[in-house]
Design a protein around this motif. Structure first.
Motif, short mmCIF file in Angstrom:
data_model
loop_
_atom_site.label_atom_id
_atom_site.label_comp_id
_atom_site.label_asym_id
_atom_site.label_seq_id
_atom_site.Cartn_x
_atom_site.Cartn_y
_atom_site.Cartn_z
N SER A 188 40.48 64.96 26.47
CA SER A 188 39.90 65.58 27.89
C SER A 188 40.39 64.75 29.15
O SER A 188 40.60 65.23 30.40
N GLN A 193 36.54 71.63 28.17
CA GLN A 193 35.76 71.51 26.97
C GLN A 193 34.52 71.97 27.18
O GLN A 193 33.95 72.80 26.28
N ASP A 222 41.13 73.28 26.47
CA ASP A 222 40.66 72.19 25.66
C ASP A 222 39.62 72.44 24.59
O ASP A 222 38.29 73.04 25.14
N GLU A 223 39.74 72.57 23.49
CA GLU A 223 39.04 72.98 22.41
C GLU A 223 38.66 74.27 22.54
O GLU A 223 37.35 74.67 22.69
MG MG Z 1 37.53 66.26 24.75
#
Ligand code: MG
Ligand code: ATP
Lengths: 531, 350
Positions: free
Chosen positions: A59, A101, A180-181
């Motif tokens: 991240s 995220q 991000d995820e």
């Molecule tokens: Mg992360």
């Protein structure tokens, strides 16, 4: 699955120039070197994954690119031009669209407003509400998401909020899309929809950066991988040329073996063990608008998996058991005594813990330290005038930091500065610290790397063997099957099946979840007693 | 800059302390004996002592306000509560045959404090049970409170003649003004009560994330009751000091605008109005800054009408210095320097 075959011809294409090239990036936070001389390339028309354990720096690398964090050294080149973005808006203007995220939307605005904020369609100088809802509806349809664009964002589950954030990101024409995820709380179907969108963007030449801890997804969708470990670059690989075990080994620096053991043990247990003594017994427990009345028996030391689609009522059932929401019908016996849970506090005093799926808004206290977060529930239960002795607090914090491998291993770090996965571990530690009799885990491994996930599953399993009951929710059915003695299936806010985990397969479970090969009207077999 | 200095700069107390030092310096330049303290009859006298004594009521209220603000709340009713408290005490003193007796004063003070306590419970009830936003909930008492004080004093300014009562405002204890001693005692009690127990952490937790705290079993309702009651109690005490100082209960003017000074003191001290982490030491510095500023304005000969403008200037300056943008800039500097030093160390090691 067909795409990976063409990778070789695709990447890196001869003479192709990367759309993003980061060289020698370092970022220092007080006491933590988050990135140390990391280089990274992203080509047009590829899906690229950043891989690494919790806290590896994924991240942070993304935030370095989009200007959220200033870099301490290194260069960033986008489209051949050296850049240094002043923030996400500047990155966005340069064609880099990002879903961070931690979903950062506005719960008090409508879905449509969230998707089009800052880019509202205008008419006669004002915002054109109708056009806005229409545009939002189109985008949601693109993700096959059937919700009312006029509804408040905050009224939707985390998974839907995540999808809305994605819809917002793909609304703009960008050359680079960073996720991000994005799939951490999505079910298989939503992941499939997302991948369909990703593929079509990729085919039109967009460069996509995709972060996930799910190896299956990585191998399904990505062309190349960049692996980070402890803020350092391990290497850049073609997905097809890297075996899974090698990938894992590169990520964690050692081999991983623990996962399969658990599955075998759990399974053996379910077949041989006698029915354990009841710990909790719910009869007709329910709450209007959330979950229809259900019956459920939870044995001592039993692990019960809840399976169902998004919105099927898994979380709602769990919240009632955990005292978060009050039941308005039915009754509950805990350890043989009739109990009414009116608040989480009452549940906690009976050693029932509910760990929310929504760690940011309902879990961690981000401005408190790791230590304070870990002892919070235990302290609240003891009452303010009986502080946990300093030494004991220290021991608790240290022992969970070690057991769960929380990094940085600093009890004084503010939780807001931890990586997503490490925040999740802190939340888990808080619940383990109260030594629960019944632990209700709603997506406990969301955003947790595979090494830690195995450790946590092992831990939960060991605790269950020692008599702790567990209710377990996960969008990952493999995980549910691996851990659970019994699986309870929910659909349309009803409990529709309660099965021994005896030879259950993912496919069988999927069928049950989706179309209900179990007749809705048929009375359920008395729980557990049939076997 | 060296790392120690940098750490000091990024501490929340740094800028308020700098501000205080600057103000003191201005005074010392204008009046070279500003810092001198004389002892007469075993009592301390001097400009600094005056600042401490005059600032005590604001400081005492600011302590309660700090805890309220830490829970994401605010209490606008403190000025009105101070007025009511003074009115109750004075009307009891006036109604008694012997206002000068210590026993009478004790009864009057106790009644005033009990009244404040009840008012605090009322605020706590509106905020935690009814769920009204704190700013609105306490606005009720802020506006109605002075009317209540009027009722108690029957619309009069009650002037009392009671030596023991007067000493609350202008007496001395252990060489220090009584008001200062009371302020110090409340500060110590508040600090011990919140930091030696788990109260402080739980208050901060509720202020940072109420829903997460609820799910962790924190009893937000009880905590809210506690902080609003404590705040009203501190306002009641401040009201007694103010009233004793004037030897009169003035429903309209006792503690007028003191809520603003108290909130300012909290904010200057680095506790965010958004709730969460709080600092009682910061509030102390904040209250000192405000009172020193007021004194400076007088002593330097600036017309008192302009005081407000100066206060605004100081607050703006401190807030700017404490802003995320400034601390980010300082932070960045810090990384650079720590990176350089660690690089130097690595080089030296190899
Ligand atoms: Mg992360
Ligand atoms: N604002 C910050 N202040 C201090 N440290 C930070 C900050 N942000 C990140 N870190 C630290 O930097 C390191 C890398 O964090 P990062 O969030 O990039 O990890 P990640 O690879 O995304 O992990 P995860 O898989 O858990 O999301 C961690 O050790 C984290 O604690």
């Amino acid at each position: 699955m067909t795409d990976t075959r063409e990778v070789r011809e695709h990447f890196p294409a001869d003479g192709a120039t990367p759309v993003v090239e980061m060289t020698g990036i370092s970022i220092l936070f007080p006491g933590v070197k988050a990135l140390d001389d990391v280089s990274f390339r992203l080509f047009p028309g590829e899906v690229h994954s950043l891989m690494g354990e919790n806290g590896a720096g994924k991240s942070t690398l993304i935030k370095a690119l989009t200007g959220v964090y200033p870099i301490d050294s290194g260069t960033i080149v986008v489209d051949g031009q050296p850049v240094s973005f002043t923030g996400p808006a500047a990155a966005q203007a340069a064609g880099i669209s990002t879903v961070y995220q931690e979903v950062n939307l506005l719960p008090n605005l409508s879905v449509a407003e969230n998707i089009l904020l800052g880019r509202e369609p205008r008419r006669f100088g004002g915002i054109d509400g109708r056009a806005m809802r229409r545009r939002a509806a189109e985008l949601l349809e693109g993700l096959n998401l059937d919700i009312d664009p006029g509804s408040l964002l905050g009224s939707h589950s985390l998974a839907i909020q995540q999808l809305v954030a994605i819809a917002r990101a793909i609304n703009v024409d960008s050359k680079v899309l960073i996720l991000d995820e994005p799939t951490s709380s999505l079910d298989a179907d939503e992941v499939a929809e997302l991948f369909r969108v990703i593929r079509s963007l990729r085919d039109s030449g967009v460069a996509i950066l995709f972060v996930s801890h799910f190896l299956d997804q990585i191998y399904e969708i990505t062309n190349r991988l960049t692996v980070l470990r402890n803020g350092r670059l391990v290497g850049e690989y073609l997905t097809t040329e890297l075996l899974r075990i090698d990938l894992v080994q590169k990520m964690i620096g050692k081999e991983l073996t623990t996962l399969d053991e658990i599955g075998e043990r759990a399974h053996a247990d379910a077949v041989t063990a006698d029915r354990p003594a009841d710990y909790a017994r719910a009869e007709g427990l329910g709450r209007k608008g959330a979950i229809e009345p259900f019956d459920l028996v939870i044995g001592e030391g039993e692990v019960i998996g809840l399976a169902g689609l998004l919105g099927s009522g898994r979380t709602e059932l769990a919240r009632i058991l955990g005292g978060i929401d009050r039941a308005d019908s039915g009754q509950l016996d805990i350890a043989g005594a009739r109990t009414r849970l009116r608040s989480p506090r009452q549940a906690i005093s009976r050693r029932i813990a509910y760990s929310s799926e929504n760690r940011r808004s309902e879990g961690i206290i981000d401005d408190l330290t790791v230590r304070e977060n870990i002892v919070l529930a235990l302290q609240a239960d003891r009452g303010w005038f009986r502080p946990i002795p300093k030494k004991r607090r220290e021991e608790l914090a240290q022992s969970y930091i070690q057991t769960l491998n929380i990094r940085p291993a600093n009890p004084d770090a503010l939780v807001r500065n931890l990586s997503g996965g490490n925040q999740q571990k802190v939340l888990l530690a808080r619940w383990l610290a109260i030594a629960p009799r019944l632990l209700i885990l709603d997506e406990p491994t969301r955003g947790i790397d595979i090494g830690a996930k195995a450790e946590i599953q092992k831990l939960v399993y060991t605790l269950a063997e020692n008599g702790m009951s567990v209710v377990f929710i996960s969008a990952e059915l493999e995980e549910v099957l691996r851990l659970s003695h019994r699986v309870v299936v929910l659909r349309d806010r009803r409990l529709v099946a309660d099965l021994e985990n005896d030879g259950l397969t993912v496919d069988a479970l999927l069928a049950l979840i989706a179309d209900g090969s179990v007749d809705d009207e048929a009375p359920l077999a008395p729980l557990g007693e049939s076997s | 800059m060296n790392p120690t200095l940098l750490r000091a700069v990024s501490s929340r107390l740094f800028w308020p302390i700098v501000m205080l030092v600057i103000l003191v310096a201005i005074n010392v330049v204008a009046f070279p004996d500003f810092l001198s303290i004389t002892v007469t009859d075993g009592h301390l006298f001097g400009s600094v002592i005056d600042i401490l004594r005059n600032g005590a009521p604001t400081f005492i209220i600011a302590i309660g306000m700090t805890l309220v603000i830490a829970t994401r709340g605010i209490d606008l009713s403190v000025g009105a509560v101070a007025a009511i408290s003074g009115a109750v005490a004075c009307s009891i003193l006036l109604g008694s045959p012997d206002p000068g007796a210590v026993g009478t004063v004790i009864v009057a003070v106790a009644a005033a404090l009990v009244t404040s306590l009840v008012l605090g419970l009322w605020n706590g009830f509106l905020v935690s049970v009814i769920g009204i936003q704190p700013i609105i909930a306490t606005l009720v008492l802020m506006t109605a409170g002075r009317g209540v004080a009027m009722l108690i004093t029957e619309g009069q300014i009650l002037t009392v003649d009671s030596a023991p009562f007067k000493s609350l405002g202008s007496g001395f204890l252990l060489g220090m003004p009584v008001a200062v001693v009371i302020g110090a005692a409340i500060f110590v009690v508040a600090a011990l009560l919140t930091r030696r127990t788990a109260l402080g952490m739980l208050i901060e937790s509720v202020g940072i994330n109420p829903e997460a705290s609820r799910q962790a079993g924190v009893r937000a309702r009880v905590l809210l009751f506690a902080v609003y009651t404590f705040c009203a109690l501190s306002a009641g005490i401040a009201g007694l000091i103010l009233t004793a100082n004037q030897t009169a209960a003035d429903s309209n003017n006792t503690g007028l605008f003191i809520e603003l000074d108290a909130i300012l003191a909290v904010v200057i001290g680095g506790t965010s109005l958004a709730g969460g982490r709080y600092s009682l030491a910061g509030t102390l510095v904040g209250a000192l800054v405000i009172q020193t500023l007021v004194t400076t304005v007088y002593t330097v000969g600036i017309p008192p009408i302009v005081t407000m403008v100066f206060k605004a200037a100081v607050v703006t300056a401190v807030c700017l210095l404490q802003s995320p943008a400034t601390s980010a800039a300082v932070g960045r500097l810090r990384y650079r320097i720590s990176a350089r030093t660690s690089r130097v160390k690595e080089a030296a090691a190899s």
